[in-house]
Design a protein around this motif. Structure first.
Motif, short mmCIF file in Angstrom:
data_model
loop_
_atom_site.label_atom_id
_atom_site.label_comp_id
_atom_site.label_asym_id
_atom_site.label_seq_id
_atom_site.Cartn_x
_atom_site.Cartn_y
_atom_site.Cartn_z
N UNK A 139 11.37 4.46 -6.57
CA UNK A 139 11.37 3.85 -5.23
C UNK A 139 10.07 3.11 -4.99
N UNK A 140 8.95 3.66 -5.43
CA UNK A 140 7.66 2.99 -5.27
C UNK A 140 7.58 1.68 -6.03
N UNK A 141 8.12 1.65 -7.24
CA UNK A 141 8.10 0.43 -8.04
C UNK A 141 8.99 -0.64 -7.39
N UNK A 142 10.17 -0.25 -6.92
CA UNK A 142 11.07 -1.21 -6.26
C UNK A 142 10.42 -1.73 -4.98
N UNK A 143 9.78 -0.86 -4.21
CA UNK A 143 9.12 -1.28 -2.97
C UNK A 143 7.94 -2.19 -3.26
N UNK A 166 0.84 -1.21 0.00
CA UNK A 166 0.00 0.00 0.00
C UNK A 166 0.87 1.25 0.00
N UNK A 167 1.93 1.25 0.81
CA UNK A 167 2.83 2.40 0.84
C UNK A 167 3.52 2.61 -0.50
N UNK A 168 3.91 1.52 -1.15
CA UNK A 168 4.58 1.65 -2.45
C UNK A 168 3.62 2.19 -3.51
N UNK A 169 2.36 1.80 -3.44
CA UNK A 169 1.39 2.34 -4.40
C UNK A 169 1.19 3.84 -4.18
N UNK A 170 1.19 4.28 -2.94
CA UNK A 170 1.09 5.71 -2.65
C UNK A 170 2.30 6.44 -3.22
N UNK A 205 5.90 -7.83 -2.96
CA UNK A 205 5.47 -9.09 -3.58
C UNK A 205 6.33 -10.25 -3.10
N UNK A 206 7.64 -10.01 -2.97
CA UNK A 206 8.53 -11.05 -2.48
C UNK A 206 8.17 -11.43 -1.04
N UNK A 207 7.88 -10.43 -0.21
CA UNK A 207 7.51 -10.69 1.18
C UNK A 207 6.20 -11.48 1.24
N UNK A 208 5.25 -11.12 0.40
CA UNK A 208 3.98 -11.85 0.39
C UNK A 208 4.16 -13.29 -0.07
N UNK A 209 4.96 -13.51 -1.09
CA UNK A 209 5.15 -14.87 -1.59
C UNK A 209 5.95 -15.73 -0.62
N UNK A 252 4.61 10.04 -7.01
CA UNK A 252 5.70 10.23 -7.96
C UNK A 252 5.22 10.49 -9.37
N UNK A 253 4.19 9.77 -9.80
CA UNK A 253 3.65 9.99 -11.15
C UNK A 253 3.02 11.37 -11.27
N UNK A 254 2.34 11.81 -10.23
CA UNK A 254 1.74 13.15 -10.26
C UNK A 254 2.83 14.21 -10.35
N UNK A 255 3.87 14.08 -9.53
CA UNK A 255 4.95 15.07 -9.57
C UNK A 255 5.72 15.02 -10.88
N UNK A 256 5.86 13.84 -11.46
CA UNK A 256 6.63 13.71 -12.70
C UNK A 256 5.85 14.21 -13.92
#
Length: 92
Positions: A46-50, A11-15, A55-59, A20-24
């Motif tokens: 950073x959001x995409x990497x997070x 959720x934090x990464x999606x935020x 996903x790794x943590x969930x799997x 980031x997309x809005x600012x860019x």
């Protein structure tokens, strides 16, 4: 880490990706000392990497665990009775 940490990170990464997309792409204002579009690109990356880290943590949190509980009680006839309770849980 548990699965709830993965969903919170997701959720934090999606935020971060959204901000980031809005600012860019949507902000055209300029500021002295730093570029707002560069800050947006950094937040987007950073959001995409997070997101992929979440996903790794969930799997990795989807391992099954079996809990077996043994209860030994005195039977009315003087012997002992054993009760087994087996439960399969997804790690949380």
């Amino acid at each position: 880490m548990n699965r709830t940490a993965g969903t919170g990170l997701m959720a934090f990464s999606l935020v971060l990706v959204i901000v980031g997309a809005i600012l860019e792409f949507a902000v055209t204002a300029t500021a002295k000392g730093f570029n707002i579009n560069t800050v947006g690109m950094i937040l987007l990356i950073v959001g995409i990497v997070a997101f992929f880290a979440s996903l790794v943590v969930l799997l990795m949190g989807r391992t099954h665990r079996t809990t077996i509980t043994e209860d030994v009680r005195q039977a009315p006839g003087g012997g002992t009775q054993r009760y087994y309770d087996s439960r399969n849980d997804v790690a949380s």
